[in-house]
Design a protein around this motif. Structure first.
Motif, PDB file in Angstrom:
ATOM      1  N   ASP A 111     -23.065 -16.483 -35.378  1.00 29.61           N
ATOM      2  CA  ASP A 111     -24.368 -16.048 -34.871  1.00 29.61           C
ATOM      3  C   ASP A 111     -24.592 -14.561 -35.111  1.00 29.61           C
ATOM      4  O   ASP A 111     -25.711 -14.127 -35.383  1.00 29.61           O
ATOM      5  N   GLN A 112     -23.517 -13.772 -35.016  1.00 28.97           N
ATOM      6  CA  GLN A 112     -23.633 -12.312 -35.158  1.00 28.97           C
ATOM      7  C   GLN A 112     -22.571 -11.811 -36.134  1.00 28.97           C
ATOM      8  O   GLN A 112     -21.558 -11.218 -35.715  1.00 28.97           O
ATOM      9  N   PRO A 113     -22.778 -12.037 -37.411  1.00 26.85           N
ATOM     10  CA  PRO A 113     -21.741 -11.675 -38.394  1.00 26.85           C
ATOM     11  C   PRO A 113     -21.456 -10.185 -38.459  1.00 26.85           C
ATOM     12  O   PRO A 113     -20.383  -9.784 -38.928  1.00 26.85           O
ATOM     13  N   TRP A 114     -22.372  -9.353 -37.995  1.00 28.20           N
ATOM     14  CA  TRP A 114     -22.159  -7.910 -38.053  1.00 28.20           C
ATOM     15  C   TRP A 114     -21.058  -7.447 -37.086  1.00 28.20           C
ATOM     16  O   TRP A 114     -20.612  -6.308 -37.164  1.00 28.20           O
ATOM     17  N   LEU A 115     -20.600  -8.325 -36.204  1.00 31.46           N
ATOM     18  CA  LEU A 115     -19.530  -7.962 -35.275  1.00 31.46           C
ATOM     19  C   LEU A 115     -18.147  -8.108 -35.891  1.00 31.46           C
ATOM     20  O   LEU A 115     -17.143  -7.821 -35.237  1.00 31.46           O
ATOM     21  N   LEU A 116     -18.077  -8.568 -37.131  1.00 30.92           N
ATOM     22  CA  LEU A 116     -16.791  -8.683 -37.827  1.00 30.92           C
ATOM     23  C   LEU A 116     -16.513  -7.396 -38.594  1.00 30.92           C
ATOM     24  O   LEU A 116     -17.311  -6.995 -39.442  1.00 30.92           O
ATOM     25  N   GLU A 117     -15.402  -6.775 -38.284  1.00 33.76           N
ATOM     26  CA  GLU A 117     -15.052  -5.544 -38.981  1.00 33.76           C
ATOM     27  C   GLU A 117     -14.497  -5.860 -40.368  1.00 33.76           C
ATOM     28  O   GLU A 117     -13.923  -6.931 -40.595  1.00 33.76           O
ATOM     29  N   GLU A 118     -14.695  -4.930 -41.279  1.00 34.39           N
ATOM     30  CA  GLU A 118     -14.144  -5.091 -42.624  1.00 34.39           C
ATOM     31  C   GLU A 118     -12.624  -5.167 -42.539  1.00 34.39           C
ATOM     32  O   GLU A 118     -11.987  -4.407 -41.819  1.00 34.39           O
ATOM     33  N   GLY A 119     -12.053  -6.116 -43.291  1.00 34.56           N
ATOM     34  CA  GLY A 119     -10.607  -6.308 -43.225  1.00 34.56           C
ATOM     35  C   GLY A 119     -10.202  -7.435 -42.306  1.00 34.56           C
ATOM     36  O   GLY A 119      -9.018  -7.697 -42.113  1.00 34.56           O
ATOM     37  N   SER A 120     -11.179  -8.129 -41.741  1.00 36.82           N
ATOM     38  CA  SER A 120     -10.901  -9.328 -40.956  1.00 36.82           C
ATOM     39  C   SER A 120     -11.306 -10.555 -41.779  1.00 36.82           C
ATOM     40  O   SER A 120     -11.929 -10.417 -42.829  1.00 36.82           O
ATOM     41  N   ALA A 121     -10.941 -11.741 -41.307  1.00 41.72           N
ATOM     42  CA  ALA A 121     -11.261 -12.966 -42.049  1.00 41.72           C
ATOM     43  C   ALA A 121     -11.498 -14.105 -41.062  1.00 41.72           C
ATOM     44  O   ALA A 121     -10.766 -14.245 -40.067  1.00 41.72           O
ATOM     45  N   VAL A 122     -12.522 -14.911 -41.358  1.00 41.32           N
ATOM     46  CA  VAL A 122     -12.856 -16.079 -40.544  1.00 41.32           C
ATOM     47  C   VAL A 122     -13.011 -17.270 -41.482  1.00 41.32           C
ATOM     48  O   VAL A 122     -13.775 -17.201 -42.446  1.00 41.32           O
ATOM     49  N   THR A 123     -12.291 -18.339 -41.207  1.00 42.04           N
ATOM     50  CA  THR A 123     -12.321 -19.521 -42.069  1.00 42.04           C
ATOM     51  C   THR A 123     -12.499 -20.772 -41.223  1.00 42.04           C
ATOM     52  O   THR A 123     -11.793 -20.966 -40.226  1.00 42.04           O
ATOM     53  N   GLY A 127     -19.109 -16.632 -27.433  1.00 38.66           N
ATOM     54  CA  GLY A 127     -18.982 -15.295 -26.882  1.00 38.66           C
ATOM     55  C   GLY A 127     -19.598 -15.167 -25.506  1.00 38.66           C
ATOM     56  O   GLY A 127     -20.200 -16.118 -24.988  1.00 38.66           O
ATOM     57  N   PRO A 128     -19.433 -14.005 -24.868  1.00 34.67           N
ATOM     58  CA  PRO A 128     -18.879 -12.780 -25.482  1.00 34.67           C
ATOM     59  C   PRO A 128     -17.349 -12.787 -25.514  1.00 34.67           C
ATOM     60  O   PRO A 128     -16.705 -13.081 -24.513  1.00 34.67           O
ATOM     61  N   LEU A 129     -16.808 -12.481 -26.690  1.00 32.18           N
ATOM     62  CA  LEU A 129     -15.365 -12.397 -26.869  1.00 32.18           C
ATOM     63  C   LEU A 129     -15.052 -11.166 -27.704  1.00 32.18           C
ATOM     64  O   LEU A 129     -15.840 -10.785 -28.579  1.00 32.18           O
ATOM     65  N   GLU A 130     -13.889 -10.584 -27.448  1.00 29.65           N
ATOM     66  CA  GLU A 130     -13.446  -9.455 -28.248  1.00 29.65           C
ATOM     67  C   GLU A 130     -11.993  -9.675 -28.625  1.00 29.65           C
ATOM     68  O   GLU A 130     -11.129  -9.818 -27.756  1.00 29.65           O
ATOM     69  N   ILE A 131     -11.734  -9.723 -29.920  1.00 27.75           N
ATOM     70  CA  ILE A 131     -10.384  -9.953 -30.430  1.00 27.75           C
ATOM     71  C   ILE A 131      -9.955  -8.703 -31.176  1.00 27.75           C
ATOM     72  O   ILE A 131     -10.600  -8.278 -32.136  1.00 27.75           O
ATOM     73  N   GLY A 132      -8.861  -8.126 -30.700  1.00 30.10           N
ATOM     74  CA  GLY A 132      -8.394  -6.868 -31.253  1.00 30.10           C
ATOM     75  C   GLY A 132      -7.679  -7.036 -32.580  1.00 30.10           C
ATOM     76  O   GLY A 132      -7.615  -8.139 -33.146  1.00 30.10           O
ATOM     77  N   PRO A 133      -7.096  -5.961 -33.098  1.00 28.49           N
ATOM     78  CA  PRO A 133      -6.433  -6.014 -34.406  1.00 28.49           C
ATOM     79  C   PRO A 133      -5.117  -6.776 -34.349  1.00 28.49           C
ATOM     80  O   PRO A 133      -4.518  -6.957 -33.288  1.00 28.49           O
TER      81      PRO A 133
END
Length: 1079
Positions: free
Chosen positions: A349-361, A384-390
């Protein structure tokens, strides 16, 4: 090129699910993932023992392949002769994998295949199949390829392996660093590529000895090729103890189990630097030493060579979470054949919340789900709302887990949901580990959740006795066998919160008590209980759930993404009903005719895929009475009601391929109704004024030039013209000095319509009742075009309560007589029918005391052709009604409006064109209707090649306009050549063989050439290098074999455009060249 396999076998550990893995192979056969010719033999093969080893699995799979091929050959016993010309691929799944319940082979990669015929998740197995089939094995002789699936392997498209004179066995190597080699195997080979030794986890000196001039070493990458001779010798060992224990026959015969390595127990015996004594004594026990002795005798005579593939890469899928996350987030090398996609087969729904260097499959992420760089989510449906760290790997979580994750600090952890079967009881179990944890390190040296065990025990209150039996030696205690993960509770249902509390900085006492009261298992205990079939099924279900979101996103967002591969995949995997339901919802709920038309076209594609190439041609009639209520509802403007009736009728037509194809035709008919309604929006640009009514009996005569389309054709065709936007460069031309198309109309005293087609055989039709006009929408009905013209000009109101006679007498004091003619043959490609429609409408307007501008006529013809149901675009009438050289354009929007710009050319260039342009009649009649259906179908499917070609057509039209403005004949010729290639891409099959021979013969004499119109026959126009080449080209073609009846005609640019004249009662009849009537 591609390897053509006779057999593909996938081996897996004992205790797996043969039905699930066999299904996965069969689906890949349907997708076309096993090469251009699907292998006759496709098998999932279970290892006979739990720890058989890669060598034993190879021998067992080879036996199974030989046995099946022998049976197919009519043999009653296993015959090694079947291996002589066979090409067999054996893929080993190997050991369990801590980061994917289905093993390394089915580990999903963050990549997509835009050009694949079926859209699907890409697993490591798919990547290796692609590499082996289309790259590594191309050109190899018959034999047996063996490939591990425990690594990511990329190979350049041309690996450069020399197979000339090959004998024996060949290993494939990949260049790697000496540091990486410390934990892997490397080959020691000479300059000729002969292998002397295989070194595993060698010393620095040993590894340095293997290095080449560039400092890299040839890494063992798990791929071996056995020639037919070597494969036969290896097969022969299956009856010799103790090697018989490697096969299912040995299991059935009661032989004791044995574990053998492919590389160190089989391949190594052929290395030139290895002695028999050293090889045999290197066995781990007596049975392995005995097996090595047998293998030495069987295989030692075969030379072992190595092919090290430059620019290839190898990445072992280790049990390190850090390494695995890195593999899933870094871009692949340039040798990769897949397109890296950080959000592969996922809806966010909100692809801009994915930081560069992450991956979703393979995920469905609803609401605000923030993902930090260096983290991976796979096979999850989260809200969401969810926050997943590095540093996280999250896998296998359903939407019900979302509440537990909210507010939970996730950083550097691996959180997985598993499908587990405890005897007959299916259940869900969650596991949680740290990114830095090691499964097998001793307790004193190891960590859990990235902290030492002692610190974990202190923070949580958990004791060692909770995790390991009291009698378990301290040296054996490790994360692998720690009973950490709750499975069942006597009184309460368990869920993700029963595990996530382990991350909390402070632990409530009731959480610890609840955890202790639960029956818990270690990862080691869970591994045999993993339900691989359920896991693969859950991934498939999630894939099609997010795919349904993609369908909505693409259609409602008017995106140029093809849904055809997804339709094929849904049919292959049994999810077609879900996709059809989504398409119905979009079509009925969008409220937009353009979106609904594409959705209905996609339904037709799904039905066509379900027919699996049977049931007849896709193009055909679409007027069955059973579908009439639904089509009438669409015609009336009730979009939602029409779609509902279509879906209800569709369910009756799904029992056979023939019915499916016929249903698909009716969906395309429904789609065309909506296209017609969209195109009819152009009626608002038709402006008709009043003028003096000519006297009864006085003819209004209209004559028109033909048109040449110099570039951009097909971009003017609905729906392309209003969904993509179009641009076409047209020239109005005289053929042999004449305007070849015309019509005349006059009022007559009798209240009737007289319709005449003039030509070699005159045809006359008399209409006295409104019922005589009702077939105006059937293009092949007598006088259909003229009947449609009367209706579209509103000279006649149809339908109407007033009879035809009454209408004519009240409005005009009598009826009309219309004559039409064309001096061009049927299917000429010069725009005859559309230009003729413009001529008829212009003459009718004037004869009825009305007047319309040329712009109005262009849009009126669009309306007429939609009412006539022939479809078609706007370029023909622009070319024939507007004078000279021009470019017509339409924007990607509705209402559809055509704007025409005159192209100003240098002084004298018009005459230059006259001197260099010639028409060649090919003698072939083309059927534009069939071509048009195919083009519209492919456009609605948004095939990437068609979308790219539509862009190229428009850009080439603008380039052609520049060439004309500059008076540059060679550049104009390049545009024509490019245009012909674009036409062939848009409508494959539009170049008959005879036309190809004709164009080849003319090529040295022309700057460019192209078939006019849609192609397929008709006229070829050529831009000659020298002026006045008619006779010269006549001689060239006369000397060319197999052309049939051709003729060459002169053409001149018509700078005057069509003419409208009011004549007397009896104008002199003209002589017309055409043999075919135009009505």
């Amino acid at each position: 090129m591609a390897a053509e396999w006779d057999g593909v076998l996938l081996t897996y550990q004992r205790g797996g699910c043969v039905a699930a893995f066999q299904r996965e192979l069969e689906v890949r056969r349907l997708r076309g993932g096993l090469g251009p010719r699907p292998p006759p033999l496709l098998l999932a093969v279970e290892d006979p023992w739990h720890q058989l080893g890669s060598g034993g699995a190879t021998l067992n799979a080879l036996l199974v392949a030989a046995e099946h091929l022998s049976a197919r050959a009519g043999c009653t016993v296993v015959s090694s002769d079947v291996l002589r010309e066979a090409r067999i691929l054996i893929l080993h799944m190997g050991r369990d994998f801590s980061f994917d319940d289905c093993g390394r082979a089915f580990t999903c990669l963050p990549v997509e295949e835009p050009s694949a015929p079926a859209e699907a998740l890409v697993c490591n197995l798919d990547s290796l199949l692609e590499t082996m089939t289309h790259r590594l094995c191309v050109g190899s002789p018959p034999g047996v390829w063996v490939c591990s699936t425990d690594m990511l392997l990329t190979v350049p498209s041309e690996p450069g392996i020399d197979w000339d004179g090959f004998q024996g066995v060949r290993v494939i190597a990949v260049p790697g660093s000496q540091m990486y080699a410390r934990c892997h195997g490397v080959y020691l080979a000479d300059e000729q590529g002969l292998v002397h030794d295989i070194i595993y986890k060698g010393t620095e000196a040993q590894i340095r000895q293997c290095a080449g001039p560039d400092g890299t070493v040839p890494l063992v990458c798990g791929v071996v090729f056995f020639s037919s001779d070597a494969a036969e010798q290896l097969l022969a060992t299956h009856v010799i103890p103790p090697l018989d224990a490697c096969t299912y026959l040995g299991l059935d015969s009661g032989a004791p189990p044995i574990q053998l390595s492919l590389f160190f127990d089989m391949v190594l015996c052929m290395a030139a630097g290895v002695t028999e004594e050293g090889f045999v004594k290197g066995g781990s026990d007596a049975s392995v030493r005995s097996a090595r002795s047998v293998l030495w005798a069987a295989l030692r005579a075969f030379p072992l060579s190595m092919a090290c593939i430059s620019k290839a890469s190898y990445d072992y899928l280790s049990t390190s979470a850090s390494d695995h996350i890195r593999s899933l987030t870094l871009l692949p090398t340039s040798a990769s054949h897949f397109h890296f996609c950080p959000t592969a087969h996922a809806h966010l729904d909100q692809p801009w919340l994915l930081e560069e260097g992450s991956a979703v499959t393979n995920c469905l992420l609803e609401g605000a789900v923030r993902l930090a760089a260096g983290s991976v989510i796979q096979h999850c449906h989260l809200q969401g709302p969810l926050e997943i760290g590095p540093g996280c790997l999250i896998s296998g979580l359903s939407s019900g887990c979302s509440a537990a994750l909210q507010g939970c600090p996730l950083r550097d952890v691996v959180l997985q949901g598993h499908h587990v079967r405890l005897h007959a009881l299916p259940c869900r179990v969650f596991t949680l580990t740290g990114r830095l944890d090691d499964w097998q390190s001793p307790l004193e040296e190891a960590t859990y959740l990235n902290v030492p065990w002692a610190e974990f025990f202190r923070r949580t209150g958990i004791r060692a006795g909770d995790l390991w039996a009291a009698e378990a030696p301290a040296s054996s205690r490790c994360l692998l066998n720690a009973r950490l993960f709750p499975v069942l509770h006597a009184r309460q249902a368990l869920g993700l919160p029963d595990l996530l509390w382990l991350l909390a900085p402070t632990v409530p006492g009731e959480q610890l008590a609840r955890w202790r009261a639960a029956w818990r298992m270690s990862w080691q205990e869970l591994l045999p209980c993993l339900d691989k079939a359920a896991e693969l099924g859950a991934r498939r279900e999630l894939f099609f759930l997010q795919a349904q979101r993609k369908v909505r996103r693409v259609l409602l967002g008017r995106q140029d993404s093809s849904l055809l591969p997804l339709a094929c995949s849904a049919v292959h995997e049994g999810y077609h009903e879900a996709v059809l339901g989504t398409l119905d919802e979009v079509a009925s709920g969008s409220g937009d005719a353009g979106i609904a038309a594409r959705a209905l076209a996609c339904v037709a594609e799904v039905l066509g895929c379900m027919a699996r190439g049977e049931g007849g041609l896709r193009s055909g009639p679409a007027a069955n009475r059973e579908w009439a209520p639904a089509l009438r509802r669409l015609e009336s403007g009730d979009l939602a009601g029409g779609v509902r009736l279509l879906a209800a009728e569709r369910r009756k037509w799904m029992s056979s391929p023939a019915l499916l194809v016929r249903a698909a035709r009716h969906y395309e008919g429904a789609e065309q109704i909506l296209v017609r309604q969209a195109v009819m929006s152009s009626c608002q640009f038709v402006s008709v004024g009043q003028t003096e009514l000519p006297p009864v009996g006085h003819w209004v005569q209209v004559t028109c030039p033909a048109r040449l389309d110099l570039s951009g054709g097909w971009s003017d065709t609905p729906p392309i013209s209003y969904e993509h936007g179009g641009a076409v460069v047209d020239v109005a031309v005289l053929v042999d000095g004449r305007r070849p198309i015309g019509a005349r109309a006059r009022r007559i005293g009798q209240p009737q319509l007289r319709l005449l087609s003039l030509g070699a055989s005159t045809s006359q039709l008399l209409c006295q009742e409104l019922e005589d006009l009702q077939d105006y929408c059937q293009p092949h009905a007598p006088g259909a075009l003229l009947k449609a013209a009367f209706i579209c000009t509103q000279v006649v109101q149809f339908p109407s309560e007033k009879p035809l006679r009454v209408q004519l007498m009240e409005n005009f004091g009598g009826g009309f007589e219309v004559h039409t003619w064309s001096d061009l043959p049927h299917g000429s490609g010069l725009g005859t029918s559309s230009i003729l429609a413009g001529a008829v409408m212009a003459s009718l307007y004037r004869a009825a005391g009305k007047v319309a501008s040329t712009e109005s006529l262009i849009h009126a013809v669009l309306h007429l052709e939609q009412r006539l149901t022939t479809g078609g675009g706007w370029q023909d009438q622009v070319g024939g009604l507007m004078p000279g050289i021009k470019i017509g354009r339409s924007k990607a929007q509705l209402p559809l409006r055509v704007e025409v710009e005159k192209i100003s050319v240098p002084e004298g260039f018009t005459q230059t064109l006259n001197d260099h342009l010639l028409l060649v009649y090919t003698g072939k009649t083309r059927l534009a209707r069939n071509l048009l259906q195919d083009v519209v179908r492919n456009w609605y499917a948004r095939l990437p090649s068609i979308v790219q070609n539509a862009n190229a057509l428009v850009s080439n039209a603008e380039e052609c306009a520049r060439a004309l403005r500059q008076g540059d004949l060679p550049l104009l010729g390049q545009c024509l050549e490019r245009y012909w290639q674009q036409k062939k891409c848009m409508a494959p099959g539009c170049q008959p063989l005879a036309v190809g021979r004709m164009m080849a013969a003319l090529q040295p004499h022309v700057y460019g050439q192209c078939l006019a119109g849609a192609g397929g026959g008709g006229f070829l126009y050529v831009l000659t290098k020298a002026p006045g080449q008619k006779e010269a080209l006549q001689q060239v073609l006369a000397q060319t074999q197999g052309l049939g009846n051709f003729s060459i005609h002169s053409i001149q640019v018509d700078t005057g455009g069509f003419s409208v004249e009011v004549l007397g009662c009896e104008p002199e009849d003209s002589t017309h060249l055409g043999e075919d009537r135009a009505v």
